[in-house]
Design an enzyme around this catalytic site. Sequence first.
Site, PDB file in Angstrom:
ATOM      1  N   ARG A  29      18.360  74.065 -31.156  1.00 19.69           N
ATOM      2  CA  ARG A  29      17.222  73.281 -31.619  1.00 19.69           C
ATOM      3  C   ARG A  29      16.418  72.832 -30.402  1.00 19.69           C
ATOM      4  O   ARG A  29      16.961  72.172 -29.509  1.00 19.69           O
ATOM      5  CB  ARG A  29      17.699  72.061 -32.416  1.00 19.69           C
ATOM      6  CG  ARG A  29      16.555  71.176 -32.818  1.00 19.69           C
ATOM      7  CD  ARG A  29      16.918  70.005 -33.726  1.00 19.69           C
ATOM      8  NE  ARG A  29      15.718  69.217 -33.899  1.00 19.69           N
ATOM      9  CZ  ARG A  29      15.585  67.938 -33.561  1.00 19.69           C
ATOM     10  NH1 ARG A  29      16.609  67.241 -33.125  1.00 19.69           N
ATOM     11  NH2 ARG A  29      14.433  67.328 -33.701  1.00 19.69           N
TER      12      ARG A  29
ATOM     13  N   HIS B 162       7.945  66.675 -31.062  1.00 23.61           N
ATOM     14  CA  HIS B 162       9.001  65.776 -30.582  1.00 23.61           C
ATOM     15  C   HIS B 162       8.374  64.823 -29.557  1.00 23.61           C
ATOM     16  O   HIS B 162       8.718  64.828 -28.377  1.00 23.61           O
ATOM     17  CB  HIS B 162      10.154  66.592 -29.987  1.00 23.61           C
ATOM     18  CG  HIS B 162      11.455  65.833 -29.867  1.00 23.61           C
ATOM     19  ND1 HIS B 162      12.654  66.286 -30.396  1.00 23.61           N
ATOM     20  CD2 HIS B 162      11.761  64.650 -29.264  1.00 23.61           C
ATOM     21  CE1 HIS B 162      13.626  65.427 -30.116  1.00 23.61           C
ATOM     22  NE2 HIS B 162      13.112  64.433 -29.425  1.00 23.61           N
TER      23      HIS B 162
ATOM     24  N   GLU C 154      12.042  62.299 -35.794  1.00 21.23           N
ATOM     25  CA  GLU C 154      12.190  60.843 -35.845  1.00 21.23           C
ATOM     26  C   GLU C 154      10.881  60.067 -35.893  1.00 21.23           C
ATOM     27  O   GLU C 154      10.528  59.352 -34.949  1.00 21.23           O
ATOM     28  CB  GLU C 154      13.007  60.358 -34.635  1.00 21.23           C
ATOM     29  CG  GLU C 154      14.403  60.926 -34.588  1.00 21.23           C
ATOM     30  CD  GLU C 154      15.245  60.321 -33.461  1.00 21.23           C
ATOM     31  OE1 GLU C 154      14.697  59.631 -32.596  1.00 21.23           O
ATOM     32  OE2 GLU C 154      16.461  60.544 -33.471  1.00 21.23           O
TER      33      GLU C 154
ATOM     34  N   ASN D  99      19.271  62.941 -37.688  1.00 20.59           N
ATOM     35  CA  ASN D  99      19.731  62.550 -36.361  1.00 20.59           C
ATOM     36  C   ASN D  99      20.547  61.276 -36.533  1.00 20.59           C
ATOM     37  O   ASN D  99      20.050  60.290 -37.101  1.00 20.59           O
ATOM     38  CB  ASN D  99      18.557  62.251 -35.428  1.00 20.59           C
ATOM     39  CG  ASN D  99      17.837  63.504 -34.977  1.00 20.59           C
ATOM     40  OD1 ASN D  99      18.203  64.619 -35.352  1.00 20.59           O
ATOM     41  ND2 ASN D  99      16.811  63.328 -34.156  1.00 20.59           N
TER      42      ASN D  99
ATOM     43  N   TYR E 186      23.524  58.588 -34.670  1.00 20.15           N
ATOM     44  CA  TYR E 186      24.295  58.216 -33.477  1.00 20.15           C
ATOM     45  C   TYR E 186      25.310  57.117 -33.714  1.00 20.15           C
ATOM     46  O   TYR E 186      26.362  57.107 -33.093  1.00 20.15           O
ATOM     47  CB  TYR E 186      23.347  57.782 -32.338  1.00 20.15           C
ATOM     48  CG  TYR E 186      22.577  58.948 -31.750  1.00 20.15           C
ATOM     49  CD1 TYR E 186      21.361  59.369 -32.303  1.00 20.15           C
ATOM     50  CD2 TYR E 186      23.075  59.650 -30.665  1.00 20.15           C
ATOM     51  CE1 TYR E 186      20.662  60.454 -31.782  1.00 20.15           C
ATOM     52  CE2 TYR E 186      22.391  60.735 -30.131  1.00 20.15           C
ATOM     53  CZ  TYR E 186      21.186  61.127 -30.691  1.00 20.15           C
ATOM     54  OH  TYR E 186      20.515  62.203 -30.174  1.00 20.15           O
TER      55      TYR E 186
ATOM     56  N   GLU F 220      20.904  66.069 -34.685  1.00 23.95           N
ATOM     57  CA  GLU F 220      21.328  65.443 -33.426  1.00 23.95           C
ATOM     58  C   GLU F 220      22.509  64.544 -33.716  1.00 23.95           C
ATOM     59  O   GLU F 220      22.553  63.878 -34.756  1.00 23.95           O
ATOM     60  CB  GLU F 220      20.229  64.549 -32.805  1.00 23.95           C
ATOM     61  CG  GLU F 220      19.103  65.281 -32.130  1.00 23.95           C
ATOM     62  CD  GLU F 220      18.060  64.326 -31.530  1.00 23.95           C
ATOM     63  OE1 GLU F 220      18.406  63.173 -31.170  1.00 23.95           O
ATOM     64  OE2 GLU F 220      16.893  64.738 -31.430  1.00 23.95           O
TER      65      GLU F 220
HETATM   66  C1  PNW Z   1      16.791  60.512 -30.162  1.00 26.65           C
HETATM   67  N1  PNW Z   1      18.256  54.453 -31.926  1.00 26.65           N
HETATM   68  O1  PNW Z   1      16.195  59.250 -30.011  1.00 26.65           O
HETATM   69  C2  PNW Z   1      15.760  61.551 -29.739  1.00 26.65           C
HETATM   70  O2  PNW Z   1      15.448  62.448 -30.774  1.00 26.65           O
HETATM   71  C3  PNW Z   1      16.121  62.296 -28.492  1.00 26.65           C
HETATM   72  O3  PNW Z   1      14.972  62.854 -27.916  1.00 26.65           O
HETATM   73  C4  PNW Z   1      16.868  61.381 -27.548  1.00 26.65           C
HETATM   74  O4  PNW Z   1      17.044  61.915 -26.273  1.00 26.65           O
HETATM   75  C5  PNW Z   1      18.198  61.064 -28.216  1.00 26.65           C
HETATM   76  O5  PNW Z   1      18.022  60.524 -29.508  1.00 26.65           O
HETATM   77  C6  PNW Z   1      19.080  60.121 -27.410  1.00 26.65           C
HETATM   78  O6  PNW Z   1      18.470  58.888 -27.240  1.00 26.65           O
HETATM   79  C7  PNW Z   1      16.772  58.086 -30.490  1.00 26.65           C
HETATM   80  O7  PNW Z   1      17.968  53.392 -31.324  1.00 26.65           O
HETATM   81  C8  PNW Z   1      16.344  56.886 -29.959  1.00 26.65           C
HETATM   82  O8  PNW Z   1      18.995  54.410 -32.920  1.00 26.65           O
HETATM   83  C9  PNW Z   1      16.821  55.691 -30.438  1.00 26.65           C
HETATM   84  C10 PNW Z   1      17.753  55.667 -31.456  1.00 26.65           C
HETATM   85  C11 PNW Z   1      18.185  56.859 -31.983  1.00 26.65           C
HETATM   86  C12 PNW Z   1      17.699  58.059 -31.504  1.00 26.65           C
END
Ligand code: PNW
Length: 487
Positions: free
Chosen positions: A85, A131, A177, A316, A318, A390
């Site tokens: 991706r 992006h 996002e 995405n 995390y 992601e």
């Molecule tokens: C993503 N949060 O950003 C982006 O899609 C990527 O480009 C980035 O490098 C990656 O995650 C890691 O940061 C995020 O606060 C930024 O939950 C913030 C959040 C989640 C994803």
Amino acid sequence: MTIAVEVPPVAAQLPADFLWGYATAAYQVEGSPEADGRGLSIWDTFSRDPRHTEDGKSGDIATDSYRRWEEDIALMKSYGVTAYRFSLSWSRIIPLGGKDDPINPAGIEFYRKFMKALIANGIEPMVTLFHWDLPQALQDKYTGFCSRQVVDDFVNYAKVCFDNFNDLVNLWITINEPNVYALMGHLVGTQAPGRSSNREISPEGDSATEPLIVGHNLLISHGAIAKLFREGGYNLPGKKLGIVINVNWGEPYDDTPESKEAAADFMSASSDWFAHPVYLGDYSERTKQVLGPNLPTFTPEEIELVKGSSDFFGLNHYTTYLIRRPTAEVSTTNMLGRFMKGVEVTVNYPDGTEIGPKAGLSWVRPVAWGFKKLLQYLYKTYGKDIYITENGVICPDENKTPLPEVLNDDYRIKYFRDYIDQIIALKDTVPVKGYIGWSFLDNFEWQEGYTARFGVTYIDYENDLKRIPKKSAYYMTEYMGKAIAKK
Ligand code: PNW
């Protein structure tokens, strides 16, 4: 050097067509901002001001992937991935961005040869159109996504991409996002274009209105691009187009009805803000309540345009947070806190214990059970196939650990394993079609500069950007090689 890994026996439980690979984004890896006629983007402008990144560095060089793409593809092939991706740089393809501006053939040629090489190596291109690196000229002309004018320019850019790459691409992603772009770029102001009501960091911007307007224009753009894709003859058998939304799971802080309501508000102000219009039509009533009267209104035609405009749920993900009602007055400097009315985010349970161990970045805590609950929630709520576009983490102190110890990223291995095991556990109830880890390489991590290393591949910034696989890269190759059924 190859690091030995021990992978426990695992049955092939994921279907043979399950996509697996890693992600990056153009501005985070390409570098070469002036090469072959590329125009500037808002990330060039923003990150060249050293106050905007942790280490004062810009993405001018990044991982130099615009020039080292052959090496990158060979490395990916050695990892055994079936998908990659990545995103296209709008200003490489249309340097000034607009619908009446010239197309840059060199930009198109670069991405075509890149995609062909991926395919020749058995790697499926998963292509994101936007992006975050908007052409600077469009920001200058009409304040970018703050203006409705962006829609026609974005649709034109998408058409140029479909006309030139659709024969090579089966999986299209319009926007990465929208929630993060709207909030970090126009509320908090710590990402490009850096707008905010906080006059200490930005001379312009209105945090009360702009993020909501930007979100609205992103949604309408996405709907208009999906319409073009479907009605313009691009939606051939096997092709899919969708949007990617960042969703963290919000778990009620405790068993009280207040915390449960607060957690529902959190979900409505994060994922549902975008997912409800896209999958169900219009903003939900709860989103309207939580985001308040500045949320723009869709016309009935716009509701229809946006509704049903994504073939899958691009997720995405995390981390997971604990959510409760605010315990104190929200300070005027806490922009995100003020944005989501009635929501307070914490990582500590009432007894003080933490929801998950600390990682190498403050906002991520590994909480695999939260991922499981989220997958169930998303499928129940929106009923769509899900691609994990992601998912990833930074090990504690990874950014301060030198070679070669830094390559021993057991913390990342555990994170990946725990999260992927949720997908396997749900394989008969929630249709997850692919898993893309963040990230293929350590890279330019936006406002963190190069200080945050998300890669399964170490980049030696001191030694000609040498690529060195971390232990997790070897582990994932072994593990996914076994977990996915053979064709
Ligand atoms: C993503 N949060 O950003 C982006 O899609 C990527 O480009 C980035 O490098 C990656 O995650 C890691 O940061 C995020 O606060 C930024 O939950 C913030 C959040 C989640 C994803």
